[in-house]
Design an enzyme around this catalytic site. Structure first.
Site, PDB file in Angstrom:
ATOM      1  CG  ASN A  11      -0.423  -0.136   2.503  1.00 47.43           C
ATOM      2  OD1 ASN A  11       0.771  -0.348   2.639  1.00 47.43           O
ATOM      3  ND2 ASN A  11      -1.253  -0.015   3.526  1.00 47.43           N
ATOM      4  CD  GLU A  40       3.262   0.142   8.929  1.00 49.06           C
ATOM      5  OE1 GLU A  40       4.417   0.497   8.661  1.00 49.06           O
ATOM      6  OE2 GLU A  40       2.265   0.676   8.440  1.00 49.06           O
ATOM      7  CB  CYS A  58      -2.023  -0.988   8.608  1.00 47.93           C
ATOM      8  SG  CYS A  58      -0.750   0.230   8.669  1.00 47.93           S
TER       9      CYS A  58
END
Ligand code: G3P
Length: 462
Positions: free
Chosen positions: A158, A237, A271
């Site tokens: 992303n 992450e 996220c």
């Protein structure tokens, strides 16, 4: 036209000995857009060896020179924003304007990292021994930060550029070498970004970029490669199920605007997207109505047209999202819009009256579908938030700052935003996930620190 983008090793662009390539499917056209090299394990090993050699010399390069090169790379990256953004549009269907923003933000991140690096790495510590019981002042301890060695970065699809430079910048300023394994979708944007570092004139072997299937050269989680690099510390992450808790006294227009921005930017593929709205029953109807009015105005279509909602990254992702939607339908959620999908393109959808027995109450769609759960107390909201395996971010909307702080303290997430949707940026803020949402803390300063270890020299007086 069959051209396969080369990978970057030892300061040059190379074709893999495998003779194989990996196709990158454009999420909008669902046709193969680009091809990249399918690197072999042996090629990855060679890159690691070259990185180890280059790192030794780099660690001895003065800090100000390292910073100078990073500033140069940042400027070149910004000059190349248009072609890199075009790759992001074609590879991950990021809306054109957001794609440019990602590249510019990345240039700024690199410059800030260079500035922050010279300050925090330019400072060490002196300790004296007589503060500890039983000691005289006959020992002086000098501590400073030294590099880890070789850092391996595996950014997600992303933010193929931004979440790569958020590792590359801190790693390099701290004196490490860097090996990048970009996501397959986003690999060409990442290769172009690496080209900017090449043009800036970093020593050969210091930065490399290997491409290919994660299953062959990455291992399940990248841990396989990180072990080869001798990199013990991990910074990760991962996912999130960021909750948006809305209390009765909240500014409802502000809430609606943030639910739409937080839940639907880049079609929910962040996220830090708002992934569940936990709203007090008394204001729920009003907010749902406001959100629906805004959703009706979102432009749905191809990223080239600057649409707000664009096709999700892969067909399997679209199928997964659809599975969550169908499960919610069977279990009686209220559909505020009609469910609509064409190929990878899913129209924005708000699901009201979601209950805890529905998968979407807990799972992360990574798409433009957002569940609303009605609550009767703030405690109920906190409870739902904390029952999740994830703990990335969360947000609270209320005008009562005291209440907001108490709720923030009670929420088991790495960050809580008061009166705004979750977000990672500005990029120097600490960014971390609790529970299954990650390891370590990012943000420019924290990342620089995480990519160093402490070295001490103790002077002993007679
Ligand atoms: O999903 C990636 C994460 O880092 C989100 O970043 O800037 O969209 O909050 P941002």
């Amino acid at each position: 036209d069959g051209e396969v983008f080369k990978y970057y090793a030892d300061g040059e662009w190379r074709s893999s000995a495998s003779g194989k390539s990996v196709g990158i499917v454009n999420p909008t056209t669902r046709q193969t857009q680009y091809k990249v090299q399918a690197c072999t394990q042996e090629e990855v090993n060679k890159v690691m060896e070259a990185a180890k050699v280059a790192q030794k010399a780099w660690a001895r390069t003065p800090l100000w020179k390292r910073a100078e090169l990073l500033h140069k790379a940042a400027a070149i990256l910004k000059e190349h924003k248009a072609p890199i953004a075009e790759c992001l549009v074609k590879e991950i269907a990021k809306p054109a304007k957001d794609a440019v923003t990602e590249v510019v933000r990345s240039g700024d991140l690199i410059s800030y990292t260079a500035e922050e690096g010279v300050r925090i790495l330019g400072e060490g510590k002196l300790l004296v021994s007589d503060s500890f019981p039983g000691n005289e002042r006959n020992k002086y301890c000098l501590s400073s930060k030294i590099p880890l060695g070789v850092v391996l970065a595996i950014p997600p699809f992303n933010y193929p550029v931004n979440l790569a430079v958020s590792k590359i910048g801190p790693a390099l300023i701290a004196g490490n070498a860097l090996v990048l394994k970009p996501p397959t979708q986003g690999a060409v944007a990442a290769l172009h970004m690496v080209h900017c570092f090449h043009l800036a004139g970093f020593p050969k072997g210091l930065i490399s970029c290997v491409t290919g299937k994660g299953s062959e050269i990455g291992g399940d989680t990248g841990i396989a490669i990180s072990k080869k690099a001798g990199m013990v510390p991990l910074q990760m992450e991962l996912g999130g199920k960021d909750a948006c808790i809305v209390l009765e006294d909240a500014d409802l227009d502000l809430v609606a605007a943030n639910i739409v921005k937080g839940g639907f930017s880049y079609s929910g593929q962040r996220c830090t997207a708002v992934k569940v709205v936990l709203i007090m029953e008394s204001v729920a109807d009003a907010v749902v109505q406001k959100v629906n009015a805004k959703l009706a105005k979102l432009k749905v279509g191809p990223p080239e047209d600057n649409s707000d909602i664009t096709p999700v990254v892969t067909e399997s992702s679209a199928n997964f999202i659809e599975g969550l939607v169908m499960d919610a339908k069977e279990k009686g959620a209220t559909f505020c819009q009609e469910y609509r999908r064409e190929g990878n393109l899913i129209w924005p959808l708000l699901l009201d009256h979601v209950r805890p027995d529905m998968r979407i109450a807990w799972e992360e769609p990574f798409g433009p579908v957002l569940p609303v759960i009605r609550i009767n107390s703030a405690e109920e909201g906190i409870h739902h938030c904390n029952a999740s395996n994830f703990g990335l971010q969360g947000c609270i909307f209320t005008k009562d700052i005291n209440k907001a702080i108490l709720i923030s303290d009670a929420m088991e997430t790495g960050t809580v935003q008061i009166n705004s949707a979750p977000a990672r940026g500005p990029d120097h803020f600490p960014f971390q996930g609790l529970k299954d949402s990650g390891i370590g803390s990012q943000g420019i300063t924290n990342s620089i620190n995480m990519m160093t270890k402490v070295k001490s020299t103790v002077i002993n007086l007679p």
